[in-house]
Design an enzyme around this catalytic site. Structure first.
Site, PDB file in Angstrom:
ATOM      1  N   GLY A 173       8.747  24.076 -37.460  1.00  0.00           N
ATOM      2  CA  GLY A 173       7.351  24.226 -37.005  1.00  0.00           C
ATOM      3  C   GLY A 173       6.918  25.522 -37.396  1.00  0.00           C
ATOM      4  O   GLY A 173       6.188  26.189 -36.928  1.00  0.00           O
TER       5      GLY A 173
ATOM      6  N   MET B 114       8.319  14.170 -40.484  1.00  0.00           N
ATOM      7  CA  MET B 114       9.186  13.433 -41.662  1.00  0.00           C
ATOM      8  C   MET B 114       9.494  12.211 -41.583  1.00  0.00           C
ATOM      9  O   MET B 114      10.064  11.323 -42.272  1.00  0.00           O
ATOM     10  CB  MET B 114      10.446  14.169 -41.803  1.00  0.00           C
ATOM     11  CG  MET B 114      10.388  15.745 -41.958  1.00  0.00           C
ATOM     12  SD  MET B 114       9.193  16.241 -43.196  1.00  0.00           S
ATOM     13  CE  MET B 114      10.287  15.825 -44.654  1.00  0.00           C
TER      14      MET B 114
ATOM     15  N   ASN C  62      -2.753  15.596 -42.222  1.00  0.00           N
ATOM     16  CA  ASN C  62      -1.402  16.118 -42.710  1.00  0.00           C
ATOM     17  C   ASN C  62      -1.632  17.298 -43.585  1.00  0.00           C
ATOM     18  O   ASN C  62      -2.658  17.333 -44.536  1.00  0.00           O
ATOM     19  CB  ASN C  62      -0.762  14.891 -43.562  1.00  0.00           C
ATOM     20  CG  ASN C  62       0.765  15.389 -43.815  1.00  0.00           C
ATOM     21  OD1 ASN C  62       1.441  15.874 -43.094  1.00  0.00           O
ATOM     22  ND2 ASN C  62       1.056  15.245 -45.130  1.00  0.00           N
TER      23      ASN C  62
ATOM     24  N   HIS D 132       0.419  19.398 -46.674  1.00  0.00           N
ATOM     25  CA  HIS D 132       1.387  18.943 -47.738  1.00  0.00           C
ATOM     26  C   HIS D 132       1.502  19.963 -48.697  1.00  0.00           C
ATOM     27  O   HIS D 132       0.706  20.554 -49.080  1.00  0.00           O
ATOM     28  CB  HIS D 132       0.827  17.524 -48.384  1.00  0.00           C
ATOM     29  CG  HIS D 132       1.872  17.351 -49.591  1.00  0.00           C
ATOM     30  ND1 HIS D 132       2.868  16.346 -49.411  1.00  0.00           N
ATOM     31  CD2 HIS D 132       1.943  17.640 -50.802  1.00  0.00           C
ATOM     32  CE1 HIS D 132       3.535  15.904 -50.537  1.00  0.00           C
ATOM     33  NE2 HIS D 132       3.122  16.738 -51.365  1.00  0.00           N
TER      34      HIS D 132
END
Ligand code: GRF
Length: 185
Positions: A19, A88, A105, A107
């Site tokens: 997190g 994941m 998302n 990345h």
């Protein structure tokens, strides 16, 4: 009378682990309305972090429940936006299509460079520029429209991997704050 303040969208954050990125989103609670934090890992430390911020959390057991059931739950809760923060699992096409333009998302590379797993590790190993991307999620992994991107480290050959990750994590936190300010509503 229009008061000039738009209500933030009810947001669900999907996590799987520590997190570290969720933390940045939790700290932006005046720009983001995080209504639910969902993890596929019941031992995810991120669930504790979310609870500490008073957020609703849910361990979603994907072994016995489907993404369709998750979708129904999100709709039922009035969720309007999803942020993947260290999540994941591969998300099925029909789920992504249902949330088109409303699922994002983060990345740990300068996409389209280094999609997939071990992105930060590979860019460091290649002594390449390291960075962070926030993009819209589409069915093809890590290929959606890039919303925000920032270099974390230009000359990664001067630093160890863990030192490089310090710079990368700091860039992630910064980019997530900017995302929350510009895209939270
Ligand atoms: C970050 O590197 C983020 O870019 C990637 O997952 C990592 C966060 O994992 N998507 P966590 O938040 O520490 O679990």
């Amino acid at each position: 009378m229009f008061n000039g303040i738009r209500k933030p969208l009810k947001t669900a954050v999907f996590i799987s682990g520590g997190g570290s990125t969720l933390q940045a989103l939790l700290e932006m609670q005046h720009q983001l309305e995080i209504s639910l934090v969902i993890s596929n890992n019941k031992n995810a430390l991120g669930l504790l972090k979310a609870k500490r911020f008073g957020k609703n959390t849910l361990f979603f057991d994907f072994k016995n429940n489907s993404f369709d059931e998750l979708n129904d739950l999100l709709v039922q809760q009035g969720i309007q936006k999803i942020i993947l923060a260290g999540f994941m699992k591969i998300i099925p096409k029909n789920f992504v299509d249902n949330w088109q333009d409303r699922i994002f998302n983060i990345h740990p590379s300068l996409l389209p460079e280094y999609p997939g797993l071990r992105s930060a590790e590979r860019s460091w190993e290649d002594k390449n520029i390291m960075g962070v991307s926030i993009h819209k999620v589409i069915p093809e992994m890590d290929q959606g429209k890039i919303i925000l991107q920032n270099k974390a480290l230009v000359n990664s050959d001067r630093f160890s991997f863990s030192e490089s990750m310090f710079f990368l994590r700091r860039t992630e936190q910064h980019l997530l704050r900017e995302f929350s300010l510009r895209w939270g509503l």
